[in-house]
Design an enzyme around this catalytic site. Structure first.
Site, mmCIF file in Angstrom:
data_model
loop_
_atom_site.group_PDB
_atom_site.id
_atom_site.type_symbol
_atom_site.label_atom_id
_atom_site.label_comp_id
_atom_site.label_asym_id
_atom_site.label_seq_id
_atom_site.Cartn_x
_atom_site.Cartn_y
_atom_site.Cartn_z
ATOM 1 N N SER A 61 0.901 -1.156 -0.133
ATOM 2 C CA SER A 61 0.137 0.047 0.045
ATOM 3 C C SER A 61 1.047 1.204 -0.036
ATOM 4 C CB SER A 61 -0.757 0.170 1.122
ATOM 5 O OG SER A 61 -1.752 -1.166 1.331
HETATM 6 N N1 SAM Z 1 -0.841 -4.541 4.341
HETATM 7 C C1 SAM Z 1 -0.230 -4.868 2.870
HETATM 8 C C2 SAM Z 1 1.424 -4.530 2.916
HETATM 9 O O1 SAM Z 1 1.695 -3.583 3.578
HETATM 10 O O2 SAM Z 1 1.929 -4.817 1.962
HETATM 11 C C3 SAM Z 1 -0.832 -4.471 1.624
HETATM 12 C C4 SAM Z 1 -1.946 -5.405 1.318
HETATM 13 S S1 SAM Z 1 -2.496 -5.778 -0.284
HETATM 14 C C5 SAM Z 1 -3.216 -4.087 -0.663
HETATM 15 C C6 SAM Z 1 -3.902 -6.708 0.054
HETATM 16 C C7 SAM Z 1 -3.662 -7.874 0.605
HETATM 17 O O3 SAM Z 1 -5.184 -8.363 0.964
HETATM 18 C C8 SAM Z 1 -3.372 -8.918 -0.677
HETATM 19 O O4 SAM Z 1 -2.118 -9.362 -0.072
HETATM 20 C C9 SAM Z 1 -4.496 -9.879 -0.864
HETATM 21 O O5 SAM Z 1 -3.699 -11.231 -1.090
HETATM 22 C C10 SAM Z 1 -4.916 -9.844 0.702
HETATM 23 N N2 SAM Z 1 -6.452 -10.416 0.880
HETATM 24 C C11 SAM Z 1 -7.403 -10.307 0.050
HETATM 25 N N3 SAM Z 1 -8.292 -10.900 0.448
HETATM 26 C C12 SAM Z 1 -7.854 -11.756 1.678
HETATM 27 C C13 SAM Z 1 -8.493 -12.475 2.583
HETATM 28 N N4 SAM Z 1 -9.884 -12.894 2.610
HETATM 29 N N5 SAM Z 1 -7.831 -12.655 3.728
HETATM 30 C C14 SAM Z 1 -6.391 -12.320 3.810
HETATM 31 N N6 SAM Z 1 -5.851 -11.720 2.971
HETATM 32 C C15 SAM Z 1 -6.661 -11.314 1.963
#
Ligand code: SAM
Length: 226
Positions: A61
């Protein structure tokens, strides 16, 4: 390469410069080495205030968004926090600089494994990385003082509400990804009583899973970029 000057400049210009004032958040953002969480190809952009690609077509992000969401959790330092969407592990590290304990859950095993090894290498011993569907929260370690979701869901998952302590805060992007999502803060006021505030418009990758979007609902989404 020493990126500390670039990191301090980013925080001064793009984080406090854009209105983030919580000293705990600013200190954490000045400390966490974002360059360690970014793929080598993009390392020279680690301190531009932008989301960047990571493996598995996901993103790390934008730093400003990490700061905004962390500030919105209203942390004091002794909390037990759940992050849904580990991705690179960067936001979990920011949280871990502030609170006692962070549980972070990631749907994609490859990302969870990678984040776990980066966080171990950086000696974050107050973070537990779990692989699984965080749209249902992480019951094993519940309840939480605060929950932050870094992917956008169609609505606030009931499991996440249920895993908040009384007084706990949940920050989550909600809405259709092809339009703009709203960043929502839910506060648990009592066993069945919750308040909800709209914070600002955002655009995140989809929260998939049982209480998120299923694939047919989000297959046409384009260019999620946070
Ligand atoms: N917080 C992260 C960072 O600092 O790099 C950025 C996260 S990215 C924008 C969103 C993440 O949410 C992705 O890695 C995606 O695989 C994960 N995601 C989506 N649905 C999810 C779920 N149901 N449970 C866990 N992770 C999930």
């Amino acid at each position: 390469m020493d990126y500390s000057k670039a990191r301090h400049r980013m925080v001064d210009q793009h984080i406090s410069g854009r209105g983030i004032s919580d000293p705990l958040v600013l200190a954490a953002m000045k400390k966490v080495e974002r360059d360690k969480f970014v793929p080598a190809l993009f390392r020279d952009q680690a301190y531009s205030d932008r989301p960047l690609p990571i493996e598995c077509q996901q993103t790390i992000s934008q730093p400003y968004m990490v700061a905004l969401m962390t500030e919105a959790l209203r942390l004091k330092g002794d909390e037990h926090v759940l992050e849904v969407g580990t991705g690179s592990g960067y936001a979990a590290a920011v949280l871990a600089e502030i609170v006692d304990k962070v549980i972070t859950i990631e749907y994609i095993e490859q990302l969870a494994d990678h984040a776990r090894s980066v966080l171990e290498e950086l000696k974050y011993d107050n973070i537990t990385v779990v692989t699984g569907d965080g749209s249902k929260g992480c019951a094993e370690f519940a309840p939480y003082d605060a929950i932050v979701v870094t992917a956008g869901g169609p609505e606030v998952p009931q499991s996440l509400r249920n895993q908040l302590k009384i007084g706990g805060r949940l920050v989550i992007p909600v809405g259709r990804a092809e339009t703009i999502q709203m960043l929502v803060r839910v506060t648990r006021l009592g066993p069945e009583k919750f308040s909800e505030e709209n914070l600002c418009g955002v655009r995140f990758v989809p929260l998939v899973g049982e209480e998120g979007w299923n694939h047919s609902q989000h297959e046409n989404w384009s260019d999620p970029h946070l």
